[in-house]
Design a protein around this motif. Sequence first.
Motif, PDB file in Angstrom:
ATOM      1  N   ILE A  57       0.838  -1.211   0.000  1.00 57.22           N
ATOM      2  CA  ILE A  57       0.000   0.000   0.000  1.00 57.22           C
ATOM      3  C   ILE A  57       0.866   1.252   0.000  1.00 57.22           C
ATOM      4  CG2 ILE A  57      -1.694   1.325   1.321  1.00 57.22           C
ATOM      5  CD1 ILE A  57      -2.937  -1.380   2.138  1.00 57.22           C
ATOM      6  N   ASP A  58       1.960   1.225   0.742  1.00 54.53           N
ATOM      7  CA  ASP A  58       2.879   2.367   0.737  1.00 54.53           C
ATOM      8  C   ASP A  58       3.439   2.594  -0.666  1.00 54.53           C
ATOM      9  OD1 ASP A  58       4.405   4.460   2.131  1.00 54.53           O
ATOM     10  OD2 ASP A  58       6.140   3.187   1.648  1.00 54.53           O
ATOM     11  N   ALA A  59       3.778   1.521  -1.362  1.00 54.82           N
ATOM     12  CA  ALA A  59       4.298   1.649  -2.734  1.00 54.82           C
ATOM     13  C   ALA A  59       3.222   2.217  -3.661  1.00 54.82           C
ATOM     14  CB  ALA A  59       4.783   0.299  -3.241  1.00 54.82           C
ATOM     15  N   LEU A  60       1.963   1.806  -3.485  1.00 59.06           N
ATOM     16  CA  LEU A  60       0.880   2.358  -4.297  1.00 59.06           C
ATOM     17  C   LEU A  60       0.701   3.852  -4.039  1.00 59.06           C
ATOM     18  CD1 LEU A  60      -1.860  -0.419  -4.096  1.00 59.06           C
ATOM     19  CD2 LEU A  60      -0.546   0.258  -6.106  1.00 59.06           C
ATOM     20  N   GLY A  74       5.919  -4.350 -11.780  1.00 62.19           N
ATOM     21  CA  GLY A  74       6.434  -3.046 -11.390  1.00 62.19           C
ATOM     22  C   GLY A  74       6.474  -2.882  -9.875  1.00 62.19           C
ATOM     23  N   MET A  75       5.440  -3.381  -9.209  1.00 65.09           N
ATOM     24  CA  MET A  75       5.399  -3.330  -7.749  1.00 65.09           C
ATOM     25  C   MET A  75       6.530  -4.157  -7.161  1.00 65.09           C
ATOM     26  SD  MET A  75       3.790  -2.449  -4.909  1.00 65.09           S
ATOM     27  CE  MET A  75       2.182  -1.940  -5.461  1.00 65.09           C
ATOM     28  N   HIS A  76       6.713  -5.355  -7.677  1.00 67.01           N
ATOM     29  CA  HIS A  76       7.771  -6.235  -7.184  1.00 67.01           C
ATOM     30  C   HIS A  76       9.137  -5.593  -7.407  1.00 67.01           C
ATOM     31  CE1 HIS A  76      10.467  -9.846  -7.461  1.00 67.01           C
ATOM     32  NE2 HIS A  76       9.941  -9.968  -6.248  1.00 67.01           N
ATOM     33  N   SER A  77       9.363  -5.038  -8.574  1.00 69.73           N
ATOM     34  CA  SER A  77      10.648  -4.382  -8.874  1.00 69.73           C
ATOM     35  C   SER A  77      10.867  -3.171  -7.970  1.00 69.73           C
ATOM     36  CB  SER A  77      10.695  -3.933 -10.332  1.00 69.73           C
ATOM     37  OG  SER A  77      10.621  -5.049 -11.180  1.00 69.73           O
ATOM     38  N   HIS A  78       9.819  -2.407  -7.754  1.00 70.90           N
ATOM     39  CA  HIS A  78       9.905  -1.234  -6.883  1.00 70.90           C
ATOM     40  C   HIS A  78      10.302  -1.641  -5.469  1.00 70.90           C
ATOM     41  CE1 HIS A  78       8.840   2.670  -5.188  1.00 70.90           C
ATOM     42  NE2 HIS A  78       8.123   2.031  -4.276  1.00 70.90           N
ATOM     43  N   LEU A  79       9.681  -2.699  -4.946  1.00 68.23           N
ATOM     44  CA  LEU A  79       9.991  -3.164  -3.597  1.00 68.23           C
ATOM     45  C   LEU A  79      11.412  -3.721  -3.509  1.00 68.23           C
ATOM     46  CD1 LEU A  79       6.555  -4.781  -2.711  1.00 68.23           C
ATOM     47  CD2 LEU A  79       7.480  -2.620  -1.849  1.00 68.23           C
TER      48      LEU A  79
END
Length: 125
Positions: A57-60, A74-79
């Motif tokens: 949720i923080d990444a969103l 993209g979420m996985h890469s960002h994390l």
Amino acid sequence: MHNPQMPTDGSQQQCASTFQPETGLLDATTPLQGNERIRHLLKCFGLRTSLVRLKVIDALLTAAGNDRRLGVRGMHSHLLALDIPLSFLSVREVLKRLCSEGVVVLNSDKSYSLHPQAEAVLIEA
């Protein structure tokens, strides 16, 4: 009866509390910060708090603040770029669960964003 917190030399020790809570800390109108906002959001939707949910949720929120949209990859890469070692499957399953609970929506371009009701909860928090 033996009390382990009392001195054993027979003397009486008086404890005076010096803690005085600040009224602002307990005020219900104090806005929630950081993870507390996300914890409040999850609680409003009847979900338990978990590290994965907090990070997703923080990444969103971060992506939305930068006018970006993230899909699962993209979420996985960002994390991973933030040194948050979550598996791709964990991220995918958390996003699916958040979608099924109405916290997150899957957009037509396969990206995810917060549901408008979830955004409203965060604004109120």
